[in-house]
Structure formats: structure tokens, C-alpha cells
Design an enzyme around this catalytic site. Structure first.
Site, PDB file in Angstrom:
ATOM      1  N   LYS A  35     -47.177  41.520  -8.313  1.00  0.00           N
ATOM      2  CA  LYS A  35     -47.193  40.950  -9.367  1.00  0.00           C
ATOM      3  C   LYS A  35     -45.721  41.738 -10.548  1.00  0.00           C
ATOM      4  CE  LYS A  35     -51.506  39.502  -9.349  1.00  0.00           C
ATOM      5  NZ  LYS A  35     -51.570  39.881  -8.879  1.00  0.00           N
ATOM      6  N   THR A  36     -46.862  42.873 -10.203  1.00  0.00           N
ATOM      7  CA  THR A  36     -46.087  43.922 -11.480  1.00  0.00           C
ATOM      8  C   THR A  36     -44.447  44.789 -10.790  1.00  0.00           C
ATOM      9  OG1 THR A  36     -48.826  44.648 -11.701  1.00  0.00           O
ATOM     10  CG2 THR A  36     -46.497  46.559 -12.217  1.00  0.00           C
ATOM     11  N   ASP A 220     -47.655  41.507 -17.938  1.00  0.00           N
ATOM     12  CA  ASP A 220     -48.415  41.599 -16.920  1.00  0.00           C
ATOM     13  C   ASP A 220     -50.078  41.274 -17.196  1.00  0.00           C
ATOM     14  OD1 ASP A 220     -48.853  42.232 -14.156  1.00  0.00           O
ATOM     15  OD2 ASP A 220     -48.427  44.699 -14.363  1.00  0.00           O
ATOM     16  N   GLU A 221     -51.324  41.154 -16.181  1.00  0.00           N
ATOM     17  CA  GLU A 221     -52.246  39.804 -16.254  1.00  0.00           C
ATOM     18  C   GLU A 221     -52.442  39.670 -17.322  1.00  0.00           C
ATOM     19  OE1 GLU A 221     -54.219  42.649 -14.018  1.00  0.00           O
ATOM     20  OE2 GLU A 221     -53.878  44.032 -13.353  1.00  0.00           O
ATOM     21  N   GLN A 251     -58.496  37.727 -10.862  1.00  0.00           N
ATOM     22  CA  GLN A 251     -58.718  38.914 -10.978  1.00  0.00           C
ATOM     23  C   GLN A 251     -59.061  38.435 -12.421  1.00  0.00           C
ATOM     24  OE1 GLN A 251     -56.087  42.210  -9.674  1.00  0.00           O
ATOM     25  NE2 GLN A 251     -55.544  40.848  -8.765  1.00  0.00           N
ATOM     26  N   ARG A 605     -57.727  47.004  -4.536  1.00  0.00           N
ATOM     27  CA  ARG A 605     -57.867  48.310  -4.833  1.00  0.00           C
ATOM     28  C   ARG A 605     -57.278  49.809  -3.726  1.00  0.00           C
ATOM     29  NH1 ARG A 605     -55.066  46.679  -8.331  1.00  0.00           N
ATOM     30  NH2 ARG A 605     -56.468  44.776  -7.706  1.00  0.00           N
TER      31      ARG A 605
HETATM   32  P1  ATP Z   1     -52.575  43.411  -8.900  1.00  0.00           P
HETATM   33  O1  ATP Z   1     -53.231  42.202  -8.714  1.00  0.00           O
HETATM   34  O2  ATP Z   1     -53.085  44.420  -7.605  1.00  0.00           O
HETATM   35  O3  ATP Z   1     -52.387  43.931 -10.068  1.00  0.00           O
HETATM   36  P2  ATP Z   1     -50.175  43.126  -7.777  1.00  0.00           P
HETATM   37  O4  ATP Z   1     -49.356  42.005  -7.515  1.00  0.00           O
HETATM   38  O5  ATP Z   1     -49.331  43.686  -9.073  1.00  0.00           O
HETATM   39  O6  ATP Z   1     -51.488  43.667  -7.363  1.00  0.00           O
HETATM   40  P3  ATP Z   1     -48.180  45.109  -7.052  1.00  0.00           P
HETATM   41  O7  ATP Z   1     -48.897  46.784  -7.383  1.00  0.00           O
HETATM   42  O8  ATP Z   1     -46.906  45.233  -7.564  1.00  0.00           O
HETATM   43  O9  ATP Z   1     -48.938  43.699  -6.920  1.00  0.00           O
HETATM   44  O10 ATP Z   1     -48.224  45.517  -6.066  1.00  0.00           O
HETATM   45  C1  ATP Z   1     -48.647  45.803  -4.678  1.00  0.00           C
HETATM   46  C2  ATP Z   1     -48.117  47.080  -3.731  1.00  0.00           C
HETATM   47  O11 ATP Z   1     -47.023  46.442  -2.824  1.00  0.00           O
HETATM   48  C3  ATP Z   1     -47.570  48.087  -4.285  1.00  0.00           C
HETATM   49  O12 ATP Z   1     -48.106  49.241  -3.742  1.00  0.00           O
HETATM   50  C4  ATP Z   1     -46.085  47.422  -3.977  1.00  0.00           C
HETATM   51  O13 ATP Z   1     -45.507  48.842  -4.093  1.00  0.00           O
HETATM   52  C5  ATP Z   1     -46.490  47.053  -2.322  1.00  0.00           C
HETATM   53  N1  ATP Z   1     -45.279  46.013  -2.666  1.00  0.00           N
HETATM   54  C6  ATP Z   1     -45.040  44.808  -3.596  1.00  0.00           C
HETATM   55  N2  ATP Z   1     -44.024  43.905  -2.842  1.00  0.00           N
HETATM   56  C7  ATP Z   1     -43.455  45.135  -1.573  1.00  0.00           C
HETATM   57  C8  ATP Z   1     -41.968  44.957  -1.008  1.00  0.00           C
HETATM   58  N3  ATP Z   1     -41.870  43.890  -0.524  1.00  0.00           N
HETATM   59  N4  ATP Z   1     -42.008  45.225  -0.431  1.00  0.00           N
HETATM   60  C9  ATP Z   1     -42.393  46.801  -0.254  1.00  0.00           C
HETATM   61  N5  ATP Z   1     -43.720  47.002  -0.313  1.00  0.00           N
HETATM   62  C10 ATP Z   1     -44.103  46.105  -1.459  1.00  0.00           C
HETATM   63 MG    MG Z   2     -50.770  44.404 -10.880  1.00  0.00          MG
END
Ligand code: ATP
Ligand code: MG
Length: 716
Positions: A35-36, A220-221, A251, A605
Site C-alpha cells: 500500500k505504501t 496512508d494508514e 490494522q 512487521r
Molecule cells: P503495511 O500494511 O504494513 O503498512 P504496506 O501494504 O504499506 O504494509 P509496503 O510497506 O508498501 O506494504 O510493502 C511491503 C514490502 O513489500 C516492502 O518492502 C515493499 O518494498 C515490498 N513490495 C511491495 N510490492 C512489491 C513488488 N511488487 N515487488 C517487490 N517488492 C514489493
Molecule cells: Mg504501509
């Protein structure tokens, strides 16, 4: 093509989200699904495609750390620095707005931010001012009431008591507090938001200006926004702007602070033509960790429902350690961290997560003893330390005499013979004549109402402040701090303190000068005076301290502040009933679900390794507890967990345990009774005396290792 480079390392669903042409979109997806990452890429995409200029972007994140990271990642993607983009927390962005438009917002130019402690004192003053009995009207409760109303966007005038006397009194306190804060030019955290919301709402021209500017609004969040934050966002988005939000209902962990996960449904109702995008592939964690997280959260009801899968490896089993006590738990984790470090992992890739910040002290002790560098985020904050607040209070007062919390803080620190009687006189006059404490003191001096000794003392104090103000005019920020610290007499004062404490404080004060020297305001804050930016930073910043931001050190934080982050190795400690889930949630199913979401956040995490631990005896807030293992441990599929036994090499601990000479009268094959696990048979005994551990096969609870000293086993 540049743009392709941006889309390159995204999966199909992520690409859809990044490039969507629908003006309003909601990305609803589980932890670690990107997402981020999508949010960052979307900003880069918009800039690259000319859909927005950097100054047209308003992005809201949850912490200052996340904001800094986001900016860095976008700049990396585009390969150039980006001026004018607004990326920050709600509080940081609102502070910037109010500094730029203090006049329209009805604030003095020198307005100051009150932190929680300042606010509580101000509320207490309001309660006393109304001649209410503090035993019946505790400041903390009133503070909570006020903040909750502000989070709903409600001023006292908008509240109705409906004939309820208790409510009427709370509203009276709120009103008195608000009047006093306005007079003194003080703004609490909730006020930052409410005030900038009203600023936009009531100034059509200003709102138009910002609406024309911010064409891309991203959050975000989103699951942890409160009612007022959502209203603030809706106001700035208006009819035209693009509104892109990402979140995960599983979350949502800030409902206790007014966050409303319902905002996700609200968004869907308020923008009926929105696009809903789901991301289901997790890129962060091993299959084992992901399965554990999915199984845990499945115990919650009323979820929006998401599937998460990974194409990554299964990884190692999750380690579970049953510690003798909290000290043993800390040492175990630190030992593991050292082993990982010796094998090549960076310390910064190890995080220790805990439920309440008081748990950090024991962990810190163990890290210090092992000479492992660490950094505590949140909780124990540099800018919250007493001596730092003292020094800053001098500075704030020199900057703005109407700053009542600053006045109260230092009028008699170091002691200069201003007693409680004198202070009460000042407070009463201030209240009756609606003056700041400073102005009230001037008034009392002019009409010679102080006793002679008190008059000398307060005159000396006022001269000192005026003198400091004159001396710092025109100086650089670090010289300002140096001058104030030296001139305030604080150093001499702390030198008298016994032991290392005073030295510690003096070191912290010099650290403050360093902080001022290194301070660089966000480029969008350069227009506010540097001093105001620095004081704002000190009030809002979640604290530096210990290791520097970029040093390689173990990361310590509460589960709440771990949101959005990821680490190679995660140590989730203190999985005990009463601590996690927290005592407060025991009688309320919805609070228990929030605790479970918090556990879900913690587990997700971890990228590669997850270690869970609990202690059979924990000393917290000065008392010993003998808790049961957390129910969350039973919610993880047992085949994913592997209990760690230290076998023969139990480390020799110096902590005190009840001295016992033998194995507590236990024998192999003996039938025993445990208060939770019921009846079982002793399978193994190891260690001696206080270190005796016993393995029991319980008929109802499976095989467990217990510490004989605490297990309370009875011979059946
Ligand atoms: P959270 O809910 O914990 O905030 P999130 O959904 O925001 O998580 P991110 O932090 O954006 O998730 O991504 C999680 C990890 O996966 C990061 O290290 C990110 O770089 C990696 N990632 C996400 N998408 C890809 C992709 N398509 N290819 C490679 N790595 C990825
Ligand atoms: Mg995130």
C-alpha cells in the site's frame, strides 16, 4: 521511458492503483501488500506524467519518520529533489498552515504548542479556576473529554448538557480551558487540527487558494483517521481534487484515540464513483509468518475481509520462548540479536516490540550490558525529558511572555524563593483579571501586593527573562540555546544534583544545543521563523536521543509506533494475559479485537524471523506479576511455532529468585496439577534450584515447559 521504470517493479493490481484515472480511489489491502509502495509510486507517476506539480501534492502519513522516508523514495524514483511538495503528519501540516495564517486563524504570531503534560496542567488550572474539587473532577478525565470533543470537531458552544450536571461541568471546564489557552496563545495537539479545519472552513478565499494548489491528496494508514481528520481532508479535496487513500481495517489500532475505521465505509458512501482496489499478494513476510498472522486475525469478527498470499518461501518456524522473568526474556532476545549480528544481519534489522513503553527499560538494560547499540522510538522522548522542557520553557518565555505553561514550569526552577503562596496569588489575579501569568505578576508588582521577599524573587526572574530575550535577539539557533541554557542557571542547578542524574541532565542539555545546530526545517517551513520551527519541531517530534537516526542500532518501540514499518527480525515480547491483551480490554470484546489487531500489526512487521516471548514472572510498575501466557499464542497454529529451550546451557542470571535447593519435589513420570492447564505428567526436568524447568504433558493443554519456581504445580 521514465514512466515505465516507475511501473516496472509493481504487480498488476498495484499498477492499476498507481495509474488509475478515477478521481477517488480506495486501496484496501492487508499488511505488507504494498500500500505504501503504491502511494509513493502514485505520486511519482503523477509528477512524471505531468498530472501534478510537486507543489500540487499533499500527502499525509502517520509519523514524521514515514514522511521523511516517503519523500526520499519519491526523489529516488524520479532522480531529482522535489520542492514544494507537502508530505507530513496531520499535526505537522496543520502547524505549518497555522504559522502561515496565524492572523486569519485568530492566533498571536508567537503561538506555542502545548504537549500533553502542558495541556494537563492547563486543564488543572481551569478546574481550580472554577473552584471545583479536583478529587471529583480529575484533570486527566477532563483532558480526555476535551480532546475527544475536539477530535469530533466540537467547541464548547456546540455541546448540549441535556440537563446532565456532570456533562455541564465538563463543558464548563472545556470552555474555561479554551479561553485561557486563547489568551495565552497556546494550542494543544487537537487544536492544531481543529483550528486549521476552521481556518479553511471560514475563509473561502484561503480555502480556494489551497484547493487550487493541492490537486492530488493522498493518505496512508487511512483506517486510523478520526472524524475531524476526515472532515479536514474532505474540505481540502472539495469537488475537484484527486483523493487517493490506502488502508487496512485489520490494522486499525487507534480507536482509543478517536480513530474511526468507519471512515473507510464513509469514504465509499461519500464518493460513490470511487474505485476500490484490492492488493492480495504479500511481499514482506515468509509463508509461515503470513499464515500465523492470517490465523490470528481470523478470530476477529466484522472484518472487511481480505486474502493474503505470498509466492515467497515458507521460512523458519516462529520461535517461542517462555522466560523465567522479564530479565531473562530481555537477555534471551539480546543473545539472539548478537547471534544474528555475528551472522551478518544489521542491528537496525532487529526490532523489539512491546505493548507498553515501560517494558523498554529492562530491554534497554540488557542491551546496554551487552554493549549493543539501540534506539528507542516514541515513548521515552528526548523532548519530553524534564531538563529539556525546562530549557525550552525559558526559551519559550523569552520568545513569548504570555506562555503560561512555560511560566509555571520555570518560575521556581531553579529555586529562587517563589513559594506556593506567591504563585497562588499570581494565578488568582491572572484568572480574575483574565491576564497571562506574566502580565498578572507585572500587575501585582506595580500595585506592590507581594511581600518584600517574593517581590524581589519575581523581579529577579522577570529581569532574567527580559535579559535573555535581549541577548538572544539576532543570534543563530544553537547560540540561542547555549545562551538560554547558560543564562537560566539550569546547569549550575543540576550540578548540585547527586550522582549521575545531574550529569546526565547536563549532557542532555548540551545535546539540545547539538540538536539546534543540526536542525533543518522542512523546506516548506523555511518561511516560519527558525525559532518557531524549532520549538514546533520539539513539541511535535517523537524524539531522537540515543543512537542517531542513521546509526546501525536495534530498534525499540511500542507496537503502536511500529505501524507501517518492517524489519528482517522481529522480537515480540511480553505475550502475557493482562499485558497483551492489555488488562483494560478484558471485559470488552471490541477492545480485545483491537488488541488482536495490534498483535497482527506486530507479527506482520517481520520479514524473515519472528520470535515471540512471555515471562512467567514480570516486574512492572514496581510489582511482581505471575501472568498466564497470552491467549494470542493459542490462536497461532501450533505447527508454525517452535518452542525454544535453552537445554543445559541455561545462562547464569544474577536476578533474585526464591532460593530453593532442589527440583521442587518433582519427579519424572509424576502426575501434577496446574491451575490453567489442568492435569499432566512430568516428562523432563532440567536446571537446578531456582532455574529448574519442568516439562509437563497436560491432558488438555499439550506439552509445556514451565519454571518450577513459578508454575505452582501441585502433586496430583
Ligand atoms: P503495511 O500494511 O504494513 O503498512 P504496506 O501494504 O504499506 O504494509 P509496503 O510497506 O508498501 O506494504 O510493502 C511491503 C514490502 O513489500 C516492502 O518492502 C515493499 O518494498 C515490498 N513490495 C511491495 N510490492 C512489491 C513488488 N511488487 N515487488 C517487490 N517488492 C514489493
Ligand atoms: Mg504501509
Amino acid at each position: 521511458m521514465q514512466a515505465n521504470r516507475i511501473l516496472d517493479r509493481l504487480n498488476r493490481a498495484q499498477q492499476t492503483a498507481v495509474t488509475t484515472a478515477t478521481p477517488q480511489s480506495l486501496v484496501l489491502a492487508g499488511a505488507g501488500s504494498g500500500k505504501t509502495r503504491v502511494l509513493v509510486h502514485r505520486i511519482a507517476w503523477c509528477l512524471e506524467q505531468g498530472l501534478a506539480a510537486p507543489s500540487g501534492v499533499l500527502a499525509v502519513t502517520f509519523t514524521n519518520k514515514a514522511a521523511a522516508e516517503m519523500r526520499g523514495r519519491i526523489e529516488d524514483l524520479l532522480g531529482r529533489p522535489l520542492g514544494g511538495m507537502w508530505v507530513g503528519t496531520f499535526h505537522g501540516l496543520c502547524h505549518r498552515l497555522l504559522r502561515s495564517h496565524w492572523r486569519e486563524a485568530g492566533l498571536p504570531e508567537q503561538f506555542q504548542i502545548m504537549d500533553n503534560e502542558d495541556q494537563q496542567k492547563a486543564v488543572r488550572r481551569a478546574i481550580r479556576g472554577l473552584n471545583l474539587d479536583e478529587a471529583h473532577w480529575p484533570a486527566k478525565e477532563a483532558q480526555w473529554f476535551i480532546n475527544a470533543r475536539k477530535d469530533e470537531g466540537k467547541r464548547p458552544a456546540a455541546l448540549r448538557d441535556e440537563g446532565d450536571l456532570g456533562l455541564k461541568t465538563m463543558i464548563d471546564i472545556y470552555r474555561a480551558y479554551e479561553e485561557a489557552s486563547q489568551r495565552a496563545g497556546l494550542v494543544d495537539f487537537g487544536e492544531l487540527l481543529l483550528r486549521s479545519y476552521e481556518l479553511w472552513r471560514d475563509n473561502a478565499g484561503l480555502l480556494r487558494h489551497y484547493r487550487e494548489r493541492f490537486f492530488q491528496v493522498l493518505v496512508d494508514e487511512f483506517q486510523d483517521t478520526n472524524a475531524l481528520q476526515y472532515a479536514w481532508l474532505r474540505l481540502i479535496v472539495g469537488e475537484q481534487a484527486n483523493f487517493f487513500v490506502v488502508g487496512d481495517d485489520d490494522q486499525s489500532i487507534y480507536s482509543w484515540r478517536g480513530a474511526q475505521v468507519e471512515n473507510m465505509q464513509r469514504f465509499r458512501r461519500d464518493y460513490p464513483r470511487h474505485e476500490l482496489i484490492r492488493l492480495e499478494q504479500n511481499y514482506r513476510s515468509t509463508g509461515t509468518i503470513l499464515d500465523a498472522a492470517n490465523a490470528l486475525i481470523a478470530n476477529n469478527t466484522g472484518r472487511l475481509g481480505k486474502e493474503l498470499w505470498t509466492s515467497g518461501s515458507r521460512g523458519e518456524a516462529i520461535k517461542l520462548y517462555a522466560a523465567y522473568n522479564d530479565i531473562d526474556e530481555a537477555r534471551f532476545c539480546v543473545d539472539r540479536i548478537r547471534t544474528l549480528h555475528a551472522a551478518g544481519d544489521r542491528f537496525a534489522e532487529c526490532a523489539m516490540l512491546y505493548r507498553v513503553s515501560a517494558q523498554s527499560r529492562v530491554l534497554e538494560d540488557a542491551l546496554r550490558q551487552a554493549e549493543v547499540p539501540y534506539r528507542v522510538h516514541g515513548g521515552f522522548k528526548f523532548y519530553e525529558r524534564a531538563e529539556i522542557k525546562d530549557a525550552l520553557a525559558y526559551l519559550r518565555l523569552a520568545n513569548h511572555r504570555g506562555d503560561d505553561p512555560a511560566f509555571e514550569r520555570v518560575i521556581n526552577t531553579p529555586t529562587r524563593g517563589v513559594g506556593n503562596r506567591t504563585l497562588d496569588e499570581i494565578r488568582n489575579t491572572a484568572r480574575l483579571e483574565r491576564l497571562s501569568l506574566w502580565a498578572a505578576t507585572e500587575r501585582l508588582l506595580a500595585s506592590r501586593e507581594f511581600a518584600a521577599r517574593a517581590a524581589t524573587a519575581v523581579t529577579g526572574f522577570m529581569r532574567l527573562i527580559d535579559d535573555l530575550a535581549a541577548r538572544i535577539a539576532g543570534l543563530g539557533l544553537d547560540s540561542v540555546l547555549e545562551t538560554v541554557i547558560e543564562g537560566s542557571g539550569l546547569v549550575a542547578h543540576f550540578q548540585k544534583e547527586k550522582g549521575d542524574r545531574g550529569l546526565d541532565r547536563i549532557e542532555n542539555l548540551s545535546e539540545l544545543v547539538t540538536a539546534a545546530r543540526d536542525f533543518e526545517p522542512d523546506e516548506n517551513d523555511v518561511e516560519m521563523p527558525l525559532l518557531a520551527a524549532f520549538l514546533g519541531h520539539a513539541a511535535l517530534e517523537a524524539g531522537a536521543g540515543q543512537g542517531g537516526e542513521f546509526d546501525d542500532c536495534v530498534q525499540l518501540m511500542t507496537l503502536h509506533s511500529a505501524k507501517g514499518l518492517e524489519f528482517q527480525n522481529v522480537f515480540l515480547v511480553g505475550l502475557e494475559e493482562g499485558l497483551f491483551p492489555h488488562q483494560r480490554s478484558s471485559s470488552d470484546p471490541s477492545q480485545l479485537e483491537e488488541e488482536r489487531r495490534l498483535c497482527y500489526v506486530g507479527v506482520t512487521r517481520a520479514r524473515h524471523r519472528l520470535v515471540l516471548s512471555y515471562a512467567e514472572c514480570r516486574r512492572l510498575h514496581g510489582s511482581d506479576f505471575y501472568p498466564q501466557a497470552s491467549r494470542f499464542l493459542r490462536e497461532f497454529p501450533s505447527e508454525l511455532l517452535e518452542e525454544v529451550r535453552l537445554g543445559g546451557d541455561i545462562p547464569s542470571h544474577s536476578f533474585a529468585l526464591p532460593a530453593e535447593s532442589s527440583g521442587y519435589g518433582l519427579k519424572l513420570g509424576q502426575r501434577v496439577l496446574h491451575r490453567t492447564f489442568g492435569e499432566g505428567v512430568v516428562l523432563h526436568l532440567e536446571g537446578r534450584g531456582a532455574h529448574t524447568r519442568v516439562q509437563v504433558n497436560f491432558a488438555g493443554g499439550g506439552v509445556k515447559w514451565l519454571v518450577a519456581a513459578y508454575a505452582g504445580l501441585e502433586v496430583a
